[in-house]
Write an enzyme that holds these catalytic residues in place. Structure first.
Site, PDB file in Angstrom:
ATOM      1  CG  ASN A 134      -1.733   1.183   1.417  1.00  0.00           C
ATOM      2  OD1 ASN A 134      -1.827   2.005   0.511  1.00  0.00           O
ATOM      3  ND2 ASN A 134      -2.362   1.315   2.576  1.00  0.00           N
ATOM      4  CE  LYS A 150      -0.281   3.286   4.699  1.00  0.00           C
ATOM      5  NZ  LYS A 150      -0.197   3.405   6.139  1.00  0.00           N
ATOM      6  CG  HIS A 202      -5.898   1.875   5.066  1.00  0.00           C
ATOM      7  ND1 HIS A 202      -5.514   2.815   5.986  1.00  0.00           N
ATOM      8  CD2 HIS A 202      -4.861   1.016   4.926  1.00  0.00           C
ATOM      9  CE1 HIS A 202      -4.285   2.548   6.377  1.00  0.00           C
ATOM     10  NE2 HIS A 202      -3.860   1.449   5.748  1.00  0.00           N
ATOM     11  CD  GLU A 261      -3.076   5.551   6.666  1.00  0.00           C
ATOM     12  OE1 GLU A 261      -3.045   5.610   5.422  1.00  0.00           O
ATOM     13  OE2 GLU A 261      -2.146   5.069   7.341  1.00  0.00           O
ATOM     14  CD  GLU A 276      -3.501  -2.429   7.183  1.00  0.00           C
ATOM     15  OE1 GLU A 276      -2.436  -2.717   6.639  1.00  0.00           O
ATOM     16  OE2 GLU A 276      -4.083  -1.352   6.992  1.00  0.00           O
ATOM     17  N   GLY A 292       2.302   2.396  10.753  1.00  0.00           N
ATOM     18  CA  GLY A 292       3.263   3.491  10.619  1.00  0.00           C
ATOM     19  C   GLY A 292       3.925   3.883  11.934  1.00  0.00           C
ATOM     20  CB  SER A 332       5.052  -1.567  12.110  1.00  0.00           C
ATOM     21  OG  SER A 332       4.630  -0.235  12.305  1.00  0.00           O
TER      22      SER A 332
HETATM   23  P1  PGA Z   1       2.699   0.356   7.681  1.00  0.00           P
HETATM   24  O1  PGA Z   1       1.251   0.543   7.018  1.00  0.00           O
HETATM   25  O2  PGA Z   1       3.255  -0.926   7.143  1.00  0.00           O
HETATM   26  O3  PGA Z   1       3.487   1.550   7.230  1.00  0.00           O
HETATM   27  O4  PGA Z   1       2.506   0.320   9.148  1.00  0.00           O
HETATM   28  C1  PGA Z   1       0.413  -0.539   6.745  1.00  0.00           C
HETATM   29  C2  PGA Z   1      -0.888  -0.031   6.118  1.00  0.00           C
HETATM   30  O5  PGA Z   1      -1.401   0.990   6.570  1.00  0.00           O
HETATM   31  O6  PGA Z   1      -1.424  -0.636   5.182  1.00  0.00           O
END
Ligand code: PGA
Length: 375
Positions: free
Chosen positions: A132, A134, A219, A221, A291, A297, A336
């Site tokens: 992803n 982003k 997601h 976010e 997630e 992140g 992460s």
């Molecule tokens: P990350 O994000 O691996 O940077 O923690 C995962 C995601 O949000 O899909």
């Protein structure tokens, strides 16, 4: 205390209690039958535990066969065996005791054989490592990144399905860069409507036309910053399926919810409100990504045990509605995930890969995560 540690402590406590019982019932403090009864009870528990563990890893047809052997053989085989065990002049209780011993012995024997045969067998579910990206990379950088993934893909087991999900603006160019490889393309979102006066939106049909196979939906976010609700996600799901795409549906709790012990309920609701509305046909074409928001992140990863615990729970929630088909659903872990922790997390039975954010922005790291799956 971690669940593994408490399990170990419980195991030791049961063994000590069991030995104490053996001693007490052979010194006349307790009647000897108590020891036999507990022995049978523990045997039956072990039998059930082995059965359930193996059952969950099997395909529907294999499950039928396993249940058949598990019950048919003890049923028919226990009679001759118990006659052989019991003395000629056995009392009624001794006969019952011998029959129970025979049933348990045969049942456990088959369960143990099944368990070891299937223990290390990879399940048939797709193994997926999805990136992803982003809101990162300019088109040229995205193309470079995609080319890097394609170039190194051969070093990773062909059993791993790689997916990259760039921003909308360079889907077409990345699609071009992926041509001829088995790395697939996904988008990070799509509109809830089919087309029309929705300024700034991108329809699922447009994404499909660019060669995408997947769309990330829900997601955290998007739920958090763009107010995506289950209502919107239901409409998006409809669009995704209407255009022959596969959703990667994200679920997960935030830190407060985890600390309050509500993570199971949160994830269950996110599934019930959206996934439960799918038809059986649609459900077969669904990827789930768990997630935990507190791990996205942040550099803070869920432990492999935490991931397994909730992935198994998600599969149970899916099975409650869709039955055996839930055994085929790929459930990815995200948050992460990086080369240093992927192998440990992916080794868990109900973890079928990862949805990778930060570490997907370097081809080398992204590919190294794929290597987390043993060849
Ligand atoms: P990350 O994000 O691996 O940077 O923690 C995962 C995601 O949000 O899909």
């Amino acid at each position: 205390m971690s669940s593994e540690r408490s399990l170990r402590t419980a195991g030791i406590a049961v063994s000590i209690a069991f030995l104490a019982l053996a001693v007490l019932s052979s010194t006349d403090v307790l009647p000897p039958w108590i020891f036999r009864a507990v022995l049978f009870l523990l045997g039956a528990l072990l039998w059930g535990w082995l059965l359930i563990r193996t059952y969950r890893t099997l395909q529907p047809r294999q499950r039928g066969w396993m249940l058949f052997w598990q019950y048919a053989l003890p049923l028919f085989g226990s009679l001759p065996l118990s006659e052989w065990i019991a003395p000629q002049d056995a009392t009624r209780w001794e006969r019952i005791d011998a029959r129970l011993t025979a049933v348990l012995a045969i049942g456990l024997f088959i369960a143990i054989i099944y368990y070891f045969i299937h223990k290390n067998k990879p399940n048939m579910r797709k193994k997926i490592v999805a990136g992803n990206w982003k809101m990162n990379t300019l088109p040229a950088e995205g193309v470079e990144l995609a080319k890097g993934v394609v170039a190194g893909r051969g070093e990773v087991c062909s059993c791993v399905n790689f997916i990259v999900c760039p921003p909308f603006t360079h889907l077409a160019q990345v699609a071009e860069a992926l041509k001829g490889s088995d790395v697939e393309l996904g988008a990070q979102n799509c509109a809830a409507e089919a087309k029309g006066a929705y300024t700034g939106e991108i329809a699922a049909s447009m994404i499909a036309a660019l060669g995408c196979k997947y769309v990330i939906l829900g997601h955290s976010e998007r739920r958090q910053y763009y107010g995506e609700t289950s209502e919107t996600l239901n409409k998006k799901m409809e669009q995704v399926y209407a255009n022959g795409l596969t959703p990667i549906y994200c679920v997960g709790e935030n830190l407060d919810e985890r600390e309050a012990g509500k993570h199971f309920d949160v994830v269950k609701a996110q599934i019930e409100e959206v996934v439960y509305n799918l038809s059986e046909e649609q459900f077969k074409n669904l990827v789930i990504a768990y997630e935990p928001v507190w791990a996205i992140g942040t550099g803070k990863t869920a432990t492999a045990e935490q991931a397994q615990e909730i992935h198994a729970y998600i599969r149970e929630v899916l099975a409650a509605k869709f039955g055996a088909a839930a055994a085929e659903t790929a459930i990815l872990y995200g948050g992460s995930c990086k080369p240093s922790n992927a192998a440990e997390i992916f080794a868990k039975e109900d973890v079928d890969g990862g949805l990778i954010g930060g570490a997907a922005l370097k081809a080398e790291d992204f590919l190294a995560i794929g290597k987390g799956f043993a060849k």
